[in-house]
Motif scaffolding. Sequence first.
Motif: not given
Length: 435
Positions: A387-397
């Motif tokens: 529940d924190k933003w310290d470790v987060n992933y998205g998808d650039d492509g």
Amino acid sequence: MKTFLINKLYMILGVALLMMSCEKDEMRAILNPEARPEVALSSPAIVLYRDEANNEVLTISWQKPDYGFQAGAAYSILFDRKGGDFSKAVAIATGTQLKKSFTAAELNPILLQLGLVAGSAADLDIKVQAKLGEATVLVSPLATLQATPYLDKLDLSTPWGIVGSAAVNGWDGPDMPFYQTDKENIVVAYVTLATGDIKFRKDNKWDLNYGDDGANGTLEVGGANIAVKAGTYKITLDLNALTYTITKYAWGLVGSATPNGWDGPDVPLTYDPSSDQWRAVVTLKEGELKIRQNGDWAVNYGGANGTLELGGGNIAVTPGTYLVSVNFAKGTYTVEKIDVWGVAGSAAPNGWDGPDAKFRPDFANDGVWILDRVTLKAGEIKFRQNDKWDVNYGDDGADGILEAAGANIVVVAGTYGITLDFSNPGAPTYKITKK
């Protein structure tokens, strides 16, 4: 006068540069490239056992080489199959330490990652690498270890399953699985069913299927559908006697430390066939908990120091998110802190601030996390830890490959299952499937 001072300054600088150059030359001259670490193994051959996972089984050590000057080397241990070129080696950094001791639980996944077969002995090459700065790497001669890993996950799978209108995937499957027991041709399933009908079939096909023509617990090939009411059950299929039983059956966590307190409803434990345990990922408060069956106190367990006791004392815990594992066969339990993945975003149930919709570990596949069902709005999501933003992933492509702190992922409204796969740390992936 000014010219004299400038010339003198140039002379001083020149001498200083010359001295620095000499020091560098002297450093190169006294660095001995043959000063390699010499590896020593505590044993030339080891056999690992799952029941002794926490025992130390191997120590790898080496003397600090005489580099000819004071050097702060950083060391790594490299493992490869016998005769390999170390291009796919497993590397374990030890920093400035000159030895590393491994428990069976630490060494076994290294062996399996290298492709060793559980229960079979194979030879490994081991070397120690000493890194002195970016350009200088010294490597030890090879040491050889014969090692036998254990199967760290059980395979209790069977070809049998449950299909029907009451099953999760309906009449088309895939079927809800049965698992092996300690008795041959007697298999068991732990399932939550809706009100409806079920049948038992082999290999997700109708070629061999069983129903019950008399609704009397006796199986007939191609027999009538079996009516069930909504609930959580243990279904036992006896393929020797061609009989079956359906029994109300569930395990859960209850107590002041659990989200719903002592009155419940209990936090459900899920059967993990890869370890023959009942497990849950749960966020607990300061307090106590117990393990009970079917949401009542007729059968309950407490205990201390990881040992289960029927009707035993409450288990005290501190706040945090935990993986709780209960092994009824061995009479043990563990409560271990764990980092948990979740979905946040404008499309997520609780927006960008959370609490996030939580994934569960896929215990049969290391690094894989599953969110069985989540309803999303039209918008964007990301995956983050705890529940924190310290470790987060998205998808650039927008290509199904995750990037750390990557771009938001656009979704349309619907109900989905989501899988995160971190088994390849260099290229983690995700999959979103409409339900």
